[in-house]
Every structure is written in structure tokens, then in C-alpha cells.
Design an enzyme around this catalytic site. Sequence first.
Site, PDB file in Angstrom:
ATOM      1  N   GLU A   1      16.289  -1.951 -10.414  1.00 38.85           N
ATOM      2  CA  GLU A   1      17.449  -2.814 -10.637  1.00 38.85           C
ATOM      3  C   GLU A   1      17.271  -3.661 -11.893  1.00 38.85           C
ATOM      4  O   GLU A   1      16.161  -4.090 -12.208  1.00 38.85           O
ATOM      5  CB  GLU A   1      17.594  -3.797  -9.481  1.00 38.85           C
ATOM      6  CG  GLU A   1      17.733  -3.177  -8.132  1.00 38.85           C
ATOM      7  CD  GLU A   1      17.711  -4.221  -7.020  1.00 38.85           C
ATOM      8  OE1 GLU A   1      17.900  -3.827  -5.866  1.00 38.85           O
ATOM      9  OE2 GLU A   1      17.513  -5.416  -7.313  1.00 38.85           O
TER      10      GLU A   1
ATOM     11  N   CYS B   1      17.777  -9.877 -16.298  1.00 42.60           N
ATOM     12  CA  CYS B   1      16.614  -9.946 -15.415  1.00 42.60           C
ATOM     13  C   CYS B   1      16.142  -8.511 -15.199  1.00 42.60           C
ATOM     14  O   CYS B   1      16.904  -7.684 -14.699  1.00 42.60           O
ATOM     15  CB  CYS B   1      17.046 -10.604 -14.100  1.00 42.60           C
ATOM     16  SG  CYS B   1      15.750 -10.636 -12.871  1.00 42.60           S
TER      17      CYS B   1
ATOM     18  N   CYS C   1       6.727  -3.473  -5.082  1.00 41.78           N
ATOM     19  CA  CYS C   1       5.790  -4.519  -5.480  1.00 41.78           C
ATOM     20  C   CYS C   1       4.686  -4.623  -4.427  1.00 41.78           C
ATOM     21  O   CYS C   1       4.943  -4.502  -3.236  1.00 41.78           O
ATOM     22  CB  CYS C   1       6.510  -5.864  -5.598  1.00 41.78           C
ATOM     23  SG  CYS C   1       5.436  -7.195  -6.178  1.00 41.78           S
TER      24      CYS C   1
ATOM     25  N   CYS D   1       5.360 -10.941  -1.052  1.00 40.52           N
ATOM     26  CA  CYS D   1       5.867 -12.290  -0.782  1.00 40.52           C
ATOM     27  C   CYS D   1       6.863 -12.182   0.376  1.00 40.52           C
ATOM     28  O   CYS D   1       7.742 -11.310   0.365  1.00 40.52           O
ATOM     29  CB  CYS D   1       6.553 -12.867  -2.017  1.00 40.52           C
ATOM     30  SG  CYS D   1       5.477 -12.915  -3.460  1.00 40.52           S
TER      31      CYS D   1
ATOM     32  N   CYS E   1      10.845 -12.057   0.046  1.00 45.70           N
ATOM     33  CA  CYS E   1      11.412 -11.148  -0.966  1.00 45.70           C
ATOM     34  C   CYS E   1      11.561  -9.746  -0.398  1.00 45.70           C
ATOM     35  O   CYS E   1      10.608  -9.182   0.158  1.00 45.70           O
ATOM     36  CB  CYS E   1      10.478 -11.133  -2.173  1.00 45.70           C
ATOM     37  SG  CYS E   1      10.847  -9.851  -3.367  1.00 45.70           S
TER      38      CYS E   1
ATOM     39  N   GLU F   1       5.714  -7.256  -9.861  1.00 45.03           N
ATOM     40  CA  GLU F   1       4.908  -8.355 -10.416  1.00 45.03           C
ATOM     41  C   GLU F   1       4.522  -7.924 -11.835  1.00 45.03           C
ATOM     42  O   GLU F   1       3.680  -7.028 -12.017  1.00 45.03           O
ATOM     43  CB  GLU F   1       3.672  -8.566  -9.531  1.00 45.03           C
ATOM     44  CG  GLU F   1       2.527  -9.323 -10.166  1.00 45.03           C
ATOM     45  CD  GLU F   1       2.881 -10.692 -10.707  1.00 45.03           C
ATOM     46  OE1 GLU F   1       3.197 -11.579  -9.913  1.00 45.03           O
ATOM     47  OE2 GLU F   1       2.840 -10.877 -11.939  1.00 45.03           O
TER      48      GLU F   1
ATOM     49  N   SER G   1       7.487 -13.991 -15.487  1.00 48.12           N
ATOM     50  CA  SER G   1       7.277 -14.764 -14.267  1.00 48.12           C
ATOM     51  C   SER G   1       6.234 -14.069 -13.392  1.00 48.12           C
ATOM     52  O   SER G   1       6.312 -12.870 -13.166  1.00 48.12           O
ATOM     53  CB  SER G   1       8.601 -14.861 -13.500  1.00 48.12           C
ATOM     54  OG  SER G   1       8.391 -15.506 -12.274  1.00 48.12           O
TER      55      SER G   1
ATOM     56  N   SER H   1       5.712 -18.574  -9.961  1.00 45.12           N
ATOM     57  CA  SER H   1       6.431 -18.641  -8.697  1.00 45.12           C
ATOM     58  C   SER H   1       5.551 -19.458  -7.738  1.00 45.12           C
ATOM     59  O   SER H   1       4.578 -18.947  -7.203  1.00 45.12           O
ATOM     60  CB  SER H   1       6.618 -17.203  -8.215  1.00 45.12           C
ATOM     61  OG  SER H   1       7.615 -17.120  -7.270  1.00 45.12           O
ATOM     62  N   LEU H   2       5.882 -20.721  -7.540  1.00 44.38           N
ATOM     63  CA  LEU H   2       4.986 -21.634  -6.797  1.00 44.38           C
ATOM     64  C   LEU H   2       5.306 -21.603  -5.293  1.00 44.38           C
ATOM     65  O   LEU H   2       4.465 -21.233  -4.473  1.00 44.38           O
ATOM     66  CB  LEU H   2       5.119 -23.056  -7.363  1.00 44.38           C
ATOM     67  CG  LEU H   2       4.145 -24.081  -6.794  1.00 44.38           C
ATOM     68  CD1 LEU H   2       2.703 -23.732  -7.091  1.00 44.38           C
ATOM     69  CD2 LEU H   2       4.467 -25.489  -7.335  1.00 44.38           C
TER      70      LEU H   2
ATOM     71  N   ASN I   1      18.214 -17.669  -0.539  1.00 41.99           N
ATOM     72  CA  ASN I   1      19.380 -16.873  -0.183  1.00 41.99           C
ATOM     73  C   ASN I   1      18.894 -15.750   0.729  1.00 41.99           C
ATOM     74  O   ASN I   1      18.367 -14.755   0.243  1.00 41.99           O
ATOM     75  CB  ASN I   1      19.984 -16.308  -1.492  1.00 41.99           C
ATOM     76  CG  ASN I   1      21.260 -15.569  -1.258  1.00 41.99           C
ATOM     77  OD1 ASN I   1      21.938 -15.775  -0.255  1.00 41.99           O
ATOM     78  ND2 ASN I   1      21.586 -14.679  -2.182  1.00 41.99           N
TER      79      ASN I   1
ATOM     80  N   CYS J   1      16.644  -9.920  -5.411  1.00 48.33           N
ATOM     81  CA  CYS J   1      15.770  -8.856  -5.868  1.00 48.33           C
ATOM     82  C   CYS J   1      15.556  -7.787  -4.789  1.00 48.33           C
ATOM     83  O   CYS J   1      15.107  -8.078  -3.696  1.00 48.33           O
ATOM     84  CB  CYS J   1      14.448  -9.490  -6.262  1.00 48.33           C
ATOM     85  SG  CYS J   1      13.183  -8.340  -6.674  1.00 48.33           S
TER      86      CYS J   1
HETATM   87  S1  SF4 Z   1       8.785 -12.223  -5.333  1.00 50.21           S
HETATM   88 FE1  SF4 Z   1       8.154 -10.975  -7.077  1.00 50.21          FE
HETATM   89  S2  SF4 Z   1       5.918 -10.828  -6.835  1.00 50.21           S
HETATM   90 FE2  SF4 Z   1       6.710 -11.483  -4.845  1.00 50.21          FE
HETATM   91  S3  SF4 Z   1       7.035  -9.565  -3.683  1.00 50.21           S
HETATM   92 FE3  SF4 Z   1       8.985 -10.063  -4.714  1.00 50.21          FE
HETATM   93  S4  SF4 Z   1       8.939  -8.893  -6.625  1.00 50.21           S
HETATM   94 FE4  SF4 Z   1       6.817  -9.019  -5.849  1.00 50.21          FE
END
Ligand code: SF4
Length: 371
Positions: free
Chosen positions: A103, A116, A123, A127, A130, A169, A200, A226-227, A302, A345
Site C-alpha cells: 500500500e 506514505c 512486518c 506491534c 497495527c 519497519e 519512521s 514510534s514511541l 483508529n 496501515c
Molecule cells: S507499526 Fe510499523 S513497525 Fe509496528 S508492526 Fe506496524 S508496520 Fe511494523
Amino acid sequence: MTSAALSPEKPHIFSLRMSDLAEEFMSIGVPEKKARYHSRQVFHWLYHRKITSFEQMTDLSKLTRQHLTDKYEIAALPKVFEQKSVDGTQKFLFKLFDGKTIESVLIPSEDRLTICISSQVGCAMACKFCLTGTMGLMRNLGVHEIVGQVLELSKNANISNIVFMGMGEPLHNLENVCRAIEILLNQDGLNFSKRKVTVSTSGLVPAIRKMNERLKGAYRPNLAISLNGSYDAQREEVMPVNKAFDIKTLLDACRDWELEPHRRITFEYVVLGGLNDTLEDAERVRRLLADIPSKVNLIPYNPHPGSEYARPDDAKVNAMHRYLLDRDVAAMVRHSRGRDILAACGQLRSAKKEALESASAETAPAAVATA
Ligand code: SF4
């Protein structure tokens, strides 16, 4: 929209930096000065004129054009689906040579048009908030697949900013991302300003340190972290990477990141309802970043279908924002864009995956675009 996926048989011309092209010409006996001149000519054709055939490079000799044709792929990255939100955000799906999809998103705002882009298929970082993180890592994108997203969408849009915040990532695919940046920022390439390009990361500390050494001068992008947590146990709950590189280790790498004057590191903080949305969290974030030139983006979560986290109350997000501003922390609230078009994402890819991967290359666009 085009349909044919790129051939894997030949290396792609969009993978070559200008220095690689010069070496290529020298390898067939072209003197160095002329090789450098040729490489500039090729870049101009590819990234300014945006041509799609070596035959169109009319200021190169027939022999040189034939050499490039024999050795390199030049086809554009095929767009197989696009969707536009009521807020103007546009989401695109590209099909890769192996049938996998990625995407890219175009996000307009008052003074800029940001793309973006993705750096991997899936990935590995997992996380918890996500959707891409639930897919696992399928593979890294090649340089041409990273550059191709920007090149393709820049044909019909005046893109001003690039953020590596799509699928993947970026620092887990460090070398290809660095090479792509060297093409995207080359003044004979797509000529993006280094101030308008942001990488990022979820916090891969060794790769942050490598990028610090690898990209200097005109090719140095902005860094975003990404904190998403204000202390280790909390961050670990949503970001497994924190087990390998805790907040202190991560922030030490940020302190060592060489910043040019007046530049800052951006810290993204996804506000998850009931998890990291208190004034105590805001205070901890303030303390963590007190000695780092930084800005904080608070991003109200979201939720995607199946997500275990909730959208935070606006009042709580606003209270955190006010708390940080009152203590001179450069903080902004950034709302997700394109909520009506699965813009988080990985969402569009998930929704379209089965249709795309089961359709043949020839029938995919029609089948998907009308789905
Ligand atoms: S936020 Fe970014 S680093 Fe984390 S799982 Fe999603 S795509 Fe991967």
C-alpha cells in the site's frame, strides 16, 4: 491502471543510484567522465521525463540503449486499486512481481502533499495496535519497489513530502531504504529535499545507529520514532521490540543521532484508550524527551477490525496535548486520515488480498477495482 506485475528476471533500472549507473557504463568500456554524463542523462529520462522504455532515451547511442534493454527491467510498478476518502486522502495498492501487494497513501493538507510508502511486505515487528503487524514479514521490498511507489504516484500528483510509515519497519530493510533515499533525494533524480523526507522506526537501535553513519549531508532524512508508551512495561505490551531495545537504549541512540541546527526528532505517540492516555503518561513523556530536540505527535488510535484496543476519549487526548504544550513540549494532535477508506496501515491490503492474489495478472485490476 496497468496490470502486469514486474518481471523478476532482470534487475530493475530503478534500483540503480547514479553512481551505480556510472559504474555500469564504465564496465562496458565507457570512459569515466562520459559514464557520469550518461548516468545523469538516464536519471533525467527516468525521473524527470518519467519515460517507460529505453528506446525513448534518444540522446543515448543505439548501442547503449540496447545494452540497457538487454540487461534491465524498466516497467512501472503496477497500480491495481485505488480509493479516495471524503477528506481527500487517496490509498493505492501496488502489485509486485510475485503477486504480493503493498500500500501507499497520498495525504493532502493545506501546504503539502505527503506520500506514505511501504518498505516491506508485512512486518516482523508485531506491534499490537497495527494490522500489518499481524501479517508477519513476507519479504523486504527491493529498491525499485520503494522508489517505484513514489515515481508512479508523482506522475499525476505534485508530491512534496515522503514518509516511510506504510507497511513494514524501514530500518529492518536498511540498505534498500538507504539506496532508495539516495535516488529519491538526488537532484538529478526525484530531487526531494532532505527536510521533506522522514524515516519512521519502531526502535531498532543498531539500525538507527547505522543510518546515522550511512546517510549524511544532502541525503540525511528526518528521523521519527514510534514511541507509544511512557514506560518500559507499558511500551512492551504494545511493541515487542521494546524487549530487545528498551526506552533508555532507544533514547540514547536518539541523543547520538546527529541533528542539524533547528531540526528535531519526531516522536509518534499513538494514544490507546485506557492504556497510555493519562496526564501521568504525558508527564513521563515530557521527562523522557526533556533533553532531546523533539516534537511529539499524539495520534488518537483508529481501531481496525479485531483490534484489542479502543479509540481514546477526545477529552483525554486534548488534556495530554494541553499538558505538554503548557510545559513547552512541541506537541500536536494528528488525527488519522481517510477513516472511510481503510487507510490505517495494512487495512486495504487485507481487505483486497484474497481477490488480488487469486486473480490472474490480466484479470486482477478489473476484478478488484469493481469489487
Ligand atoms: S507499526 Fe510499523 S513497525 Fe509496528 S508492526 Fe506496524 S508496520 Fe511494523
